[in-house]
Design a protein around this motif. Structure first.
Motif, PDB file in Angstrom:
ATOM      1  N   SER A  44      43.936  48.115  40.733  1.00  0.00           N
ATOM      2  CA  SER A  44      42.952  48.057  39.474  1.00  0.00           C
ATOM      3  C   SER A  44      43.013  49.311  38.911  1.00  0.00           C
ATOM      4  CB  SER A  44      41.507  48.071  40.355  1.00  0.00           C
ATOM      5  OG  SER A  44      41.189  46.715  40.935  1.00  0.00           O
ATOM      6  N   GLY A  65      46.192  40.270  38.340  1.00  0.00           N
ATOM      7  CA  GLY A  65      45.303  40.428  39.331  1.00  0.00           C
ATOM      8  C   GLY A  65      45.104  38.898  40.021  1.00  0.00           C
ATOM      9  N   TYR A 287      36.397  39.762  42.205  1.00  0.00           N
ATOM     10  CA  TYR A 287      37.574  40.231  41.679  1.00  0.00           C
ATOM     11  C   TYR A 287      37.618  40.038  40.063  1.00  0.00           C
ATOM     12  CZ  TYR A 287      39.881  40.412  46.254  1.00  0.00           C
ATOM     13  OH  TYR A 287      40.001  40.845  47.625  1.00  0.00           O
ATOM     14  N   THR A 291      38.267  44.038  39.492  1.00  0.00           N
ATOM     15  CA  THR A 291      39.618  44.015  39.010  1.00  0.00           C
ATOM     16  C   THR A 291      39.789  44.703  37.625  1.00  0.00           C
ATOM     17  OG1 THR A 291      40.578  42.336  40.464  1.00  0.00           O
ATOM     18  CG2 THR A 291      41.931  42.936  38.779  1.00  0.00           C
TER      19      THR A 291
END
Length: 457
Positions: A44, A65, A287, A291
């Motif tokens: 990230s 990602g 996420y 992310t």
């Protein structure tokens, strides 16, 4: 005394008080969990650097990602089924090595395509370890304390993310993104400790008919040698004894393992649908948000150094989020605690998207971390409690695997929304809507498992 001999090992585990072994196991498995988080967090912080260094588009960043989440989905599905066949410990150790070494290989990536491939391998290992690790810890822990222990296990995720934040803050600006990935390979060394000191689940051994080994592990947990266990016998001696059954010893019935189709049988259908929807929504939101978090802060005009320092502050808020969830989950129950934390995440995400000042971003970003990661702790507590031992790895693995589909979609969706120059307010409004649907899923399909023995259906 006769009644105690008749009691199964699983029943005896449920009645145990918390022992020193449980805390050692929590810390040992928690370190593995921490390394998982550290490897997840590093990417990230690397992504906004790669956007500038390699000239990546938001869509390409989203794909990086998402490919890791694709690996996590396959890893979770396969590892859960394999863990129900060969054991939790072996899969836990194998997946730790896979994702650690693959993280190191990311530091050698020479192109966008090569990084995609290595991130897929990282995801495969991470996705495989997480449901197996929580299954392993849950099967050692008595019902009265299981919720607290599993949320505390999940709290190591915050420590790992904090490590990733600090590593990225100190290393990337001064030494480059490659070194951050190389540091992420170090956890592979932890497998030597893991293999030596963490035993196999006694519930799994009992289901396999390996009663003598299960008794040896139970004695290690409880610190006792009952009349049905020979004092001083080691696990290796127990294995040899199991291979050579004594005369007159009755055969132990080994229950048939569950198939994927059985997860949708009348017996498990409601629980399976509930868990799959729950995992999808929570993974999608997590996420999609985290992310992109450093990159979104950079897009809002903050420097990389400022973005990283703000994420560190938000990450610190995860720790009290876990502890508050651990306090509540065994007191008021899984269902109300989870619904409250998911709702809190939805509200915080909405106002974070509206944030136009440093104070607003930090306050609502911290609240978003607090509630979201607390919800994750409850999610990992809830999941293994809804399936019996013979189906636990398979059920948890497939739920996590389906949830990763949400994780695959979310970074790509955000990438395309930002690529289409949609405002961040719209992005976070979308996440708030998904989380509200998760709350309804919990309230309608969820069932309370607080204090219930794990194999009581």
């Amino acid at each position: 005394m006769h009644r105690r001999i008749k009691m199964s090992i699983s029943q005896r585990i449920e009645k145990l008080p918390v022992k020193r072994f449980h805390y050692i196991l929590l810390i040992s498995a928690g370190l593995g969990w921490m390394f998982d988080s550290m490897d997840t967090g590093i990417i990230s912080f690397v992504l906004p650097v790669l956007m500038k260094t390699w000239g990546l588009t938001p869509e390409q960043v989203g794909n990086i990602g998402s490919v890791g989440l694709l690996g996590m989905a396959l890893g979770a599905i396969l590892s859960g089924s394999v863990a129900d066949r060969i054991g939790r410990k072996k899969v836990f150790a194998f997946t730790l090595v896979v994702y650690s070494l693959a993280t190191g290989l990311c530091g050698l990536a020479w192109s966008y395509a090569s990084l995609l491939f290595f991130r897929f391998l990282v995801g495969f290992g991470l996705g495989g370890q997480l449901p197996v690790a929580v299954t392993l810890v849950s099967e050692f822990t008595p019902a009265k304390h299981r919720g607290k222990f599993l949320v505390l296990l999940e709290s190591f995720w915050a420590i790992g993310w904090l490590l990733a934040s600090v590593i990225s803050y100190l290393i990337i600006p001064n030494y480059g993104w490659h070194i951050a990935f190389f540091i992420g390979a170090i956890p592979a060394l932890y497998v030597f400790y893991l293999w030596k000191y963490i035993p196999e689940s006694p519930r799994f051994l009992e289901e396999q008919g390996r009663i003598q080994e299960a008794e040896a592990v139970y004695r290690l947990i409880a610190g006792e040698a009952g009349p049905d266990v020979k004092a001083g016998r080691t696990a290796e001696e127990a294995k040899r004894e199991h291979r050579q059954p004594q005369k007159g010893t009755a055969k132990t019935k080994v229950l048939k393992r569950v198939t994927v189709a059985e997860l949708f049988s009348r017996k498990f259908l409601r629980r399976t649908v509930f868990l799959w929807l729950l995992w999808f929504g929570i993974v999608y939101s997590y996420y999609g948000i985290f992310t992109w978090l450093p990159s979104i802060l950079a897009l809002k005009g903050f420097s990389l150094t400022k973005s990283f320092s703000y994420v560190i502050i938000m990450t610190l808020a995860q720790i009290p989020g876990y502890f508050s969830a651990a306090f509540l989950v065994d007191r008021i129950g899984r269902k109300p605690t989870l619904a409250a934390f998911v709702l809190g995440t939805a509200i915080s995400a909405y106002f974070f998207g509206l944030g136009n000042s440093v104070a607003m971003i930090l306050v609502f970003g911290s609240l978003m971390s607090f509630f979201n990661l607390g919800a994750w702790g409850i999610l990992y507590t809830y999941t293994p409690e809804l399936y019996p031992t013979r189906a636990r790895g398979t059920g948890a693995g497939w739920a996590a695997g389906f949830g990763r589909i949400g994780g695959i979609l979310a970074p790509m969706v955000v990438g395309r929304m930002l690529g289409a120059e949609m405002p961040t307010e719209t992005v976070f409004l979308m996440f708030a809507g998904v989380l509200i649907l998760v709350v309804f899923n919990v309230l309608i399909l969820g069932e309370e498992t607080k204090g219930r023995p794990m194999d009581e259906l």
